[in-house]
Design a protein around this motif. Structure first.
Motif, PDB file in Angstrom:
ATOM      1  N   UNK A   1      80.722  23.405  45.878  1.00 58.16           N
ATOM      2  CA  UNK A   1      81.867  23.981  46.582  1.00 58.16           C
ATOM      3  C   UNK A   1      82.614  25.007  45.737  1.00 58.16           C
ATOM      4  N   UNK A   2      82.505  24.906  44.411  1.00 60.22           N
ATOM      5  CA  UNK A   2      83.215  25.881  43.570  1.00 60.22           C
ATOM      6  C   UNK A   2      82.291  26.991  43.064  1.00 60.22           C
ATOM      7  N   UNK A   3      81.071  27.038  43.591  1.00 60.18           N
ATOM      8  CA  UNK A   3      80.089  28.017  43.120  1.00 60.18           C
ATOM      9  C   UNK A   3      79.824  29.100  44.158  1.00 60.18           C
ATOM     10  N   UNK A   4      79.675  30.326  43.668  1.00 59.38           N
ATOM     11  CA  UNK A   4      79.135  31.427  44.465  1.00 59.38           C
ATOM     12  C   UNK A   4      77.749  31.717  43.913  1.00 59.38           C
ATOM     13  N   UNK A   5      76.760  31.749  44.800  1.00 61.04           N
ATOM     14  CA  UNK A   5      75.384  32.028  44.394  1.00 61.04           C
ATOM     15  C   UNK A   5      74.990  33.395  44.925  1.00 61.04           C
ATOM     16  N   UNK A   6      74.593  34.277  44.023  1.00 62.10           N
ATOM     17  CA  UNK A   6      74.046  35.578  44.404  1.00 62.10           C
ATOM     18  C   UNK A   6      72.529  35.445  44.457  1.00 62.10           C
ATOM     19  N   UNK A   7      71.957  35.619  45.635  1.00 65.38           N
ATOM     20  CA  UNK A   7      70.511  35.523  45.816  1.00 65.38           C
ATOM     21  C   UNK A   7      69.977  36.912  46.110  1.00 65.38           C
ATOM     22  N   UNK A   8      69.208  37.461  45.191  1.00 68.92           N
ATOM     23  CA  UNK A   8      68.779  38.852  45.324  1.00 68.92           C
ATOM     24  C   UNK A   8      67.266  38.986  45.302  1.00 68.92           C
ATOM     25  N   UNK A   9      66.795  40.001  46.011  1.00 62.37           N
ATOM     26  CA  UNK A   9      65.371  40.327  46.042  1.00 62.37           C
ATOM     27  C   UNK A   9      65.244  41.761  46.559  1.00 62.37           C
ATOM     28  N   UNK A  10      64.082  42.355  46.324  1.00 63.56           N
ATOM     29  CA  UNK A  10      63.869  43.720  46.815  1.00 63.56           C
ATOM     30  C   UNK A  10      63.171  43.737  48.172  1.00 63.56           C
ATOM     31  N   UNK A  11      62.740  42.573  48.632  1.00 63.56           N
ATOM     32  CA  UNK A  11      61.984  42.497  49.880  1.00 63.56           C
ATOM     33  C   UNK A  11      62.890  42.006  51.009  1.00 63.56           C
ATOM     34  N   UNK A  12      63.251  42.876  51.961  1.00 64.29           N
ATOM     35  CA  UNK A  12      64.167  42.459  53.030  1.00 64.29           C
ATOM     36  C   UNK A  12      63.601  41.359  53.912  1.00 64.29           C
ATOM     37  N   UNK A  13      62.285  41.340  54.103  1.00 57.12           N
ATOM     38  CA  UNK A  13      61.681  40.277  54.905  1.00 57.12           C
ATOM     39  C   UNK A  13      61.845  38.918  54.219  1.00 57.12           C
ATOM     40  N   UNK A  14      61.675  38.904  52.904  1.00 53.62           N
ATOM     41  CA  UNK A  14      61.856  37.662  52.154  1.00 53.62           C
ATOM     42  C   UNK A  14      63.302  37.193  52.245  1.00 53.62           C
ATOM     43  N   UNK A  15      64.250  38.123  52.116  1.00 48.06           N
ATOM     44  CA  UNK A  15      65.664  37.759  52.217  1.00 48.06           C
ATOM     45  C   UNK A  15      65.995  37.197  53.595  1.00 48.06           C
ATOM     46  N   UNK A  16      65.402  37.751  54.640  1.00 44.99           N
ATOM     47  CA  UNK A  16      65.641  37.239  55.991  1.00 44.99           C
ATOM     48  C   UNK A  16      65.136  35.795  56.115  1.00 44.99           C
ATOM     49  N   UNK A  17      63.974  35.535  55.560  1.00 40.55           N
ATOM     50  CA  UNK A  17      63.425  34.171  55.597  1.00 40.55           C
ATOM     51  C   UNK A  17      64.311  33.223  54.787  1.00 40.55           C
ATOM     52  N   UNK A  18      64.811  33.711  53.665  1.00 41.94           N
ATOM     53  CA  UNK A  18      65.683  32.876  52.833  1.00 41.94           C
ATOM     54  C   UNK A  18      66.968  32.525  53.584  1.00 41.94           C
ATOM     55  N   UNK A  19      67.533  33.487  54.286  1.00 44.08           N
ATOM     56  CA  UNK A  19      68.754  33.240  55.050  1.00 44.08           C
ATOM     57  C   UNK A  19      68.546  32.157  56.100  1.00 44.08           C
ATOM     58  N   UNK A  20      67.385  32.166  56.740  1.00 45.74           N
ATOM     59  CA  UNK A  20      67.115  31.218  57.827  1.00 45.74           C
ATOM     60  C   UNK A  20      66.961  29.790  57.309  1.00 45.74           C
ATOM     61  N   UNK A  21      66.408  29.648  56.103  1.00 40.81           N
ATOM     62  CA  UNK A  21      66.288  28.312  55.519  1.00 40.81           C
ATOM     63  C   UNK A  21      65.345  27.391  56.254  1.00 40.81           C
ATOM     64  N   UNK A  22      64.281  27.952  56.831  1.00 41.23           N
ATOM     65  CA  UNK A  22      63.272  27.152  57.520  1.00 41.23           C
ATOM     66  C   UNK A  22      61.972  27.226  56.725  1.00 41.23           C
ATOM     67  N   UNK A  23      61.444  26.063  56.369  1.00 42.17           N
ATOM     68  CA  UNK A  23      60.223  26.008  55.576  1.00 42.17           C
ATOM     69  C   UNK A  23      59.203  25.112  56.259  1.00 42.17           C
ATOM     70  N   UNK A  24      57.956  25.288  55.907  1.00 42.03           N
ATOM     71  CA  UNK A  24      56.870  24.548  56.554  1.00 42.03           C
ATOM     72  C   UNK A  24      57.056  23.041  56.352  1.00 42.03           C
ATOM     73  N   UNK A  25      56.998  22.320  57.451  1.00 40.43           N
ATOM     74  CA  UNK A  25      57.189  20.872  57.394  1.00 40.43           C
ATOM     75  C   UNK A  25      56.097  20.208  56.552  1.00 40.43           C
ATOM     76  N   UNK A  26      54.925  20.789  56.556  1.00 39.91           N
ATOM     77  CA  UNK A  26      53.807  20.212  55.804  1.00 39.91           C
ATOM     78  C   UNK A  26      54.030  20.257  54.293  1.00 39.91           C
ATOM     79  N   UNK A  27      54.986  21.073  53.850  1.00 37.25           N
ATOM     80  CA  UNK A  27      55.267  21.180  52.429  1.00 37.25           C
ATOM     81  C   UNK A  27      56.296  20.159  51.958  1.00 37.25           C
ATOM     82  N   UNK A  28      56.927  19.463  52.874  1.00 35.67           N
ATOM     83  CA  UNK A  28      58.039  18.587  52.497  1.00 35.67           C
ATOM     84  C   UNK A  28      57.611  17.423  51.615  1.00 35.67           C
ATOM     85  N   UNK A  29      56.407  16.908  51.799  1.00 36.50           N
ATOM     86  CA  UNK A  29      55.966  15.792  50.950  1.00 36.50           C
ATOM     87  C   UNK A  29      55.873  16.238  49.493  1.00 36.50           C
ATOM     88  N   UNK A  30      55.281  17.420  49.263  1.00 36.96           N
ATOM     89  CA  UNK A  30      55.171  17.928  47.894  1.00 36.96           C
ATOM     90  C   UNK A  30      56.549  18.265  47.332  1.00 36.96           C
TER      91      UNK A  30
END
Length: 275
Positions: free
Chosen positions: A129-158
Motif C-alpha cells: 500500500x505504501x509502494x509505487x511500482x514503475x513497470x516499464x517495457x519497450x513493447x506496447x503489446x507486452x504492456x497491454x498484457x501486463x495491465x490485464x493480468x491474465x495468465x494461462x491457467x495451465x501455468x498456475x501449478x508451476x
C-alpha cells in the motif's frame, strides 16, 4: 580484419532503419541473439531476405509491430528463480520497511509476471500500500498484457510451486480467479502500478527509486548498452538503494562495477555503494 558478411550488414541496416523510422534502438543489442530472432522472423513473416523485411517494416507500421514481438522475446514466469525472491524477502524487504513510502522500478517487465510476483511479495511484507511500482517495457503489446493480468491457467501449478519455494505465506490461489483457460489476478495488486513505455537504450531516468529489478534483459545487450543501463540504474537509485539482476547477469567488468556491492551475490542482489 575480416569484412562483415552480407547478413551482418543487412542486420545493421535493418536496425538503423528501425531507429530512424520508429525511434526504437536495437543497434547495441547482442549480435548473435539478434541474428537468431531476425532469421526466425523472416520465416514467420514470409520474407526471403532481411532486406525484404526492412522494406516491409519501413512501409508498414503493422509489420514493424509484428517484428517487435520477435525482437523483444516477451516471455516470463511468475517467481522465476524463487531463491531471488526469497533473497528479496529476507534481505531487502526489512530495509524497505523503514521507509514511509517506496518506489520500485521493474525494468523490462515483459508481459507482467514479475510485476505480480513483486506485488504479492510486497503485500505479504505489508509494504504494497505504501509502494509505487514503475513497470516499464519497450513493447506496447507486452504492456497491454501486463495491465490485464491474465495468465494461462495451465501455468498456475508451476507458479504455485515457485511461489512456495520463494517463501510464500498464503495459498497462491488466493491471488487469482480462474475463468475458462485463464487466471485473472487480483486487481488490487496493481492499484499502485504505473505502466510505461521506456527504453534502456534511449530514455533517461524518470524517478528516484529504492529497488530496481531488471532481470534477464541485459543478457541481450552488448557491453556498451549494458553500461548505459547500469548507469541509469545507479542514477535512479536512492542512497544505498537495491538492484536485482538475472541469474546469468553480472556487474563484473562493467563500467559501474565499483558503484554497487553484493548483498546476496548468488542471487544477483546488489546495493548501491555510499558516495
Amino acid at each position: 580484419m575480416n569484412a562483415p558478411d552480407s547478413i551482418t550488414i543487412e542486420l545493421r541496416l535493418l536496425m538503423e532503419a528501425i531507429y530512424l523510422k520508429y525511434s526504437y534502438d536495437f543497434r547495441d543489442y547482442s549480435g548473435a541473439s539478434q541474428k537468431r530472432r531476425v532469421l526466425h522472423a523472416l520465416h514467420q513473416m514470409d520474407c526471403a531476405s532481411i532486406s525484404e523485411l526492412q522494406s516491409r517494416v519501413l512501409h508498414d507500421p503493422d509489420a514493424f509491430m509484428q517484428l517487435l514481438q520477435y525482437l523483444t522475446i516477451p516471455t516470463s514466469e511468475m517467481f522465476r528463480d524463487p531463491a531471488y525472491f526469497q533473497a528479496l524477502r529476507e534481505h531487502v524487504m526489512p530495509h524497505l520497511s523503514t521507509y514511509p513510502s517506496l518506489k520500485i522500478w521493474i525494468a523490462g517487465c515483459s508481459t507482467g509476471e514479475e510485476i505480480y510476483s513483486m506485488a504479492i511479495l510486497l503485500k505479504e511484507e505489508g509494504l504494497l500500500e505504501r509502494a509505487i511500482i514503475y513497470a516499464t517495457d519497450i513493447n506496447p503489446h507486452s504492456l497491454d498484457r501486463a495491465r490485464k493480468g491474465v495468465f494461462a491457467l495451465e501455468r498456475m501449478r508451476a507458479y504455485t510451486a515457485s511461489y512456495q519455494m520463494a517463501g510464500g505465506r498464503a495459498a497462491f490461489s488466493d491471488y487469482y480467479t480462474a475463468a475458462y483457460d485463464g487466471a485473472l489476478f487480483d486487481r488490487s495488486l496493481v492499484d499502485n502500478v504505473i505502466f510505461a513505455d521506456h527504453s534502456l537504450a534511449t530514455d533517461s531516468v524518470f524517478s528516484e527509486t529504492h529497488l530496481i529489478s531488471c532481470r534477464n534483459v541485459m543478457i541481450y545487450f552488448n557491453r556498451k548498452l549494458q553500461d548505459r543501463a547500469l548507469g541509469l540504474f545507479h542514477e535512479s537509485l536512492c542512497y544505498r538503494g537495491f538492484l536485482g539482476l538475472g541469474s546469468k547477469e553480472s556487474l563484473d567488468f562493467s563500467a559501474h562495477a565499483d558503484s554497487f556491492e553484493p548483498l546476496v551475490k548468488a542471487e544477483r542482489v546488489f546495493r548501491k555503494v555510499a558516495p
